[in-house]
Design an enzyme around this catalytic site. Structure first.
Site, short mmCIF file in Angstrom:
data_model
loop_
_atom_site.label_atom_id
_atom_site.label_comp_id
_atom_site.label_asym_id
_atom_site.label_seq_id
_atom_site.Cartn_x
_atom_site.Cartn_y
_atom_site.Cartn_z
N LYS A 1 0.86 -1.18 0.00
CA LYS A 1 0.00 0.00 0.00
C LYS A 1 0.90 1.23 0.00
O LYS A 1 1.78 1.36 0.87
CB LYS A 1 -0.85 0.00 1.27
CG LYS A 1 -2.34 0.06 1.02
CD LYS A 1 -3.08 0.04 2.33
CE LYS A 1 -4.54 0.23 2.09
NZ LYS A 1 -5.29 0.36 3.34
O1 G3P Z 1 -7.85 0.83 5.14
C1 G3P Z 1 -8.19 2.06 4.64
C2 G3P Z 1 -9.57 2.55 4.95
O2 G3P Z 1 -10.51 1.53 4.75
C3 G3P Z 1 -9.72 3.28 6.26
O3 G3P Z 1 -11.04 3.48 6.65
O4 G3P Z 1 -12.73 4.09 8.34
O5 G3P Z 1 -10.34 4.76 8.70
O6 G3P Z 1 -11.72 5.88 6.94
P1 G3P Z 1 -11.47 4.61 7.72
#
Ligand code: G3P
Length: 215
Positions: free
Chosen positions: A83
């Site tokens: 990533k």
């Molecule tokens: O892994 C990346 C993403 O899914 C993060 O989500 O909920 O922290 O915006 P969030």
């Protein structure tokens, strides 16, 4: 649509894998920070459970360093996908890595142009963060639709991972749009099973069946 779980928690991954519907895992530094123990050992264990891609974030900020870190992370397991956050340096590193056959998931995507650049650099995946866009008053799923159109126009092999999923509606919208992947938190995956009419229906059938069994 492929279903990934967005977590670094091995127990959650094992449980969802036991359902037979899990295609991969995405982690990020915040998710990794919630877990204890050695980071690389944890990632190796996750890879051994899941027979699919496991995204692990490179934290360096200069292209050469991202490249070096990515090569180290890729040694953990063949399923590891790197990533890389969307920056100029990240794009440079992605171009280098994709030419060497290392799969990149370009993350923190908030615009269609960012996804276009990532696809051109050879990223295997782009991750638009739909929930975080919703949070600031922009419809995250509109961005997914734009990105899918662009990738389709030119036949880019890059797959769209709908990320920052906050509720089951994001998931069904992603599937209707034809997104390649949704990466879903554990609690949202659990909610996808549920409908009150299903529970009421099961109770009613069980009760009626008791009468049949009594005969
Ligand atoms: O892994 C990346 C993403 O899914 C993060 O989500 O909920 O922290 O915006 P969030």
């Amino acid at each position: 649509m492929k279903i990934f779980i967005d977590t670094a928690n091995l127990e959650q991954i094992k449980e969802v894998d036991s359902w037979g519907i899990l295609d991969g895992v995405t982690t990020n530094p915040s998710l990794v920070a919630k877990e204890t123990g050695d980071f690389k050992t944890n990632i190796r264990k996750i890879c051994e459970v899941v027979g699919g891609p496991v995204s692990v974030e490179a934290m360096s900020t200069k292209a050469e360093e991202i490249h070096k870190e990515a090569k180290e992370l890729a040694k953990i397991h063949t399923n590891v996908v790197i990533k890389i956050p969307m920056t100029e340096e990240g794009i440079k590193a992605t171009s280098m890595l994709s030419k060497e056959g290392v799969k990149v998931n370009m993350t923190l995507i908030f615009s269609a142009n960012q996804a276009l650049l990532a696809a051109k650099a050879g990223a295997a995946y782009v991750s638009p963060f739909v929930g975080r866009l919703d949070d600031v008053g922009q419809d995250g799923m509109d961005l997914v639709s734009e990105i899918l159109d662009i990738l389709d126009n030119y036949g880019y092999p890059t797959e769209v991972i709908v990320a920052s999923v906050r509720h089951p509606i994001h998931v069904s919208q992603a599937a209707r749009m034809g997104a390649h992947v949704a990466t879903i938190p554990y609690d949202v995956l659990k909610k996808m099973f549920k409908h009150p009419l299903t529970d009421i229906g099961i109770n009613r059938f069980q009760k009626d069946w008791e009468n049949v069994a009594k005969r």
